[in-house]
Design a protein around this motif. Structure first.
Motif, PDB file in Angstrom:
ATOM      1  N   GLY A 148      23.182  43.702  24.915  1.00  0.00           N
ATOM      2  CA  GLY A 148      24.152  44.614  24.907  1.00  0.00           C
ATOM      3  C   GLY A 148      23.952  45.906  25.657  1.00  0.00           C
ATOM      4  O   GLY A 148      24.666  46.722  25.939  1.00  0.00           O
ATOM      5  N   SER A 151      23.173  47.028  31.814  1.00  0.00           N
ATOM      6  CA  SER A 151      24.213  47.406  32.557  1.00  0.00           C
ATOM      7  C   SER A 151      25.189  46.131  33.452  1.00  0.00           C
ATOM      8  O   SER A 151      24.343  45.058  33.482  1.00  0.00           O
ATOM      9  CB  SER A 151      23.828  48.188  33.905  1.00  0.00           C
ATOM     10  N   LYS A 152      26.443  46.072  33.467  1.00  0.00           N
ATOM     11  CA  LYS A 152      27.180  45.187  33.914  1.00  0.00           C
ATOM     12  C   LYS A 152      26.759  44.874  35.479  1.00  0.00           C
ATOM     13  O   LYS A 152      27.123  43.706  36.063  1.00  0.00           O
ATOM     14  CB  LYS A 152      28.519  45.403  33.648  1.00  0.00           C
ATOM     15  N   ASP A 153      26.249  45.645  36.119  1.00  0.00           N
ATOM     16  CA  ASP A 153      25.982  45.231  37.645  1.00  0.00           C
ATOM     17  C   ASP A 153      24.680  44.735  37.766  1.00  0.00           C
ATOM     18  O   ASP A 153      24.274  44.657  38.955  1.00  0.00           O
ATOM     19  CB  ASP A 153      26.103  46.823  38.362  1.00  0.00           C
ATOM     20  N   TYR A 274      16.625  41.413  33.111  1.00  0.00           N
ATOM     21  CA  TYR A 274      17.732  41.957  34.276  1.00  0.00           C
ATOM     22  C   TYR A 274      16.971  42.532  35.049  1.00  0.00           C
ATOM     23  O   TYR A 274      16.053  43.053  35.522  1.00  0.00           O
ATOM     24  CB  TYR A 274      18.766  42.676  33.439  1.00  0.00           C
ATOM     25  N   HIS A 277      21.263  42.397  41.801  1.00  0.00           N
ATOM     26  CA  HIS A 277      21.610  41.538  42.310  1.00  0.00           C
ATOM     27  C   HIS A 277      20.903  40.933  43.646  1.00  0.00           C
ATOM     28  O   HIS A 277      20.713  40.092  44.294  1.00  0.00           O
ATOM     29  CB  HIS A 277      23.202  41.572  42.918  1.00  0.00           C
TER      30      HIS A 277
END
Length: 296
Positions: A148, A151-153, A274, A277
């Protein structure tokens, strides 16, 4: 182009370090050579990039603009060269990882131990940090946090199961001060807590029963910024602490600690590794991911 890349790298290091002396040490050359390189660069492009005084050096407005343009590109080049070495039979290079103390002890170290035995030429640099930092800005290859908090990116890979949290204390403390029956009873007790560096707030303890979660703001008697001293403090009998099950299970089994509020046990989401990209296919990173997946 070759001359520009060399000089731009020197400029970037000087601008980051704010010192010709530290930059020269980092680049393995002399202060006078660095100074001459920067003068040549400024003459070639026709604009002043650094403000120099006898005590300090800092980028000019044009220098700041140039630094913001070239830093990501030069770091990506360095990272790419470092990572492509992993395609060799005996991969080399350095993996830089940011993780909190608990993740390092519980999930990361066993994977790192396997990597350094299998690939002795790979170096690992781990920064222990409970703050939510920008791993790109910090030049890390990857970070490890609870799902949670990612970060979403970022691309995220699960590396653990859910984390059960237990409220514990020594039997001696509980016999003296009493055993809480409800999470709100903790407000009347001496507690040992964790301060989170990102916002500076104390960690809020959460308890779940019948699918309802209650968050308790603990007015702690003793506060630390990492979990190991929290465990040490609760074992000494100074109060109640809220810790992951694998940190306290052995002490509960041998009677040194006692779990309270068992019917209210709460589990946090699993930990994830994480990364950005653009590093999706990085070979050294893939070695780490595979080692973590094997453990899971």
């Amino acid at each position: 182009m070759k001359e520009n890349l060399h000089d731009l790298q020197a400029f970037m290091i000087v601008a980051q370090e704010r010192s010709f002396t530290r930059a020269a040490a980092k680049l393995g050359t002399s202060q006078s050579a660095i100074s001459q390189t920067l003068r040549n660069l400024e003459e070639r492009i026709g604009i002043k990039l650094l403000s120099r005084t006898t005590r300090s050096v800092s980028p000019t407005e044009a220098g700041e603009y140039l630094l913001n343009m070239i830093q990501p590109a030069l770091e990506d080049i360095e990272h790419g060269i470092n990572q492509i070495s992993a395609l060799r039979k005996n991969p080399t290079g350095t993996l830089r990882i940011n993780a909190d103390e608990y993740a390092i002890q519980s999930f990361l170290w066993s994977a790192i131990e396997k990597i350094i035995k299998k690939y002795p030429e790979i170096s690992i640099e781990i920064t222990s940090d409970y703050g939510l930092i920008d791993i790109v800005d910090g030049r890390f290859d990857a970070g490890i946090r609870r799902g949670g908090l990612v970060s979403k990116d970022m691309i995220a890979v699960r590396i653990s199961d859910g984390i059960s949290m237990l409220a514990v204390a020594t039997p001696e403390y509980l016999n003296q001060k009493g055993r809480p029956k409800h999470p709100t009873d903790l407000i009347e007790h001496d507690c040992v807590n964790l301060r989170l560096p990102t916002h500076g707030a104390l960690f809020r303890w959460q308890f779940t029963k019948n699918n309802k979660t209650q968050s308790v703001k603990i007015d702690a008697k003793i506060v630390f910024t990492t979990l190991s001293p929290v465990l040490q403090a609760v074992r000494s009998g100074v109060g109640i602490a809220y810790l992951p099950i694998d940190m306290v299970q052995a002490y509960i089994e041998n009677g040194e600690l006692e779990e309270i509020l068992k019917d209210w046990r709460h589990s946090y989401e699993p930990y994830h590794l994480y990364y950005p990209h653009r590093r999706e296919q990085a070979p050294l990173l893939n070695i780490l991911i595979n080692a973590l997946k094997e453990k899971l």
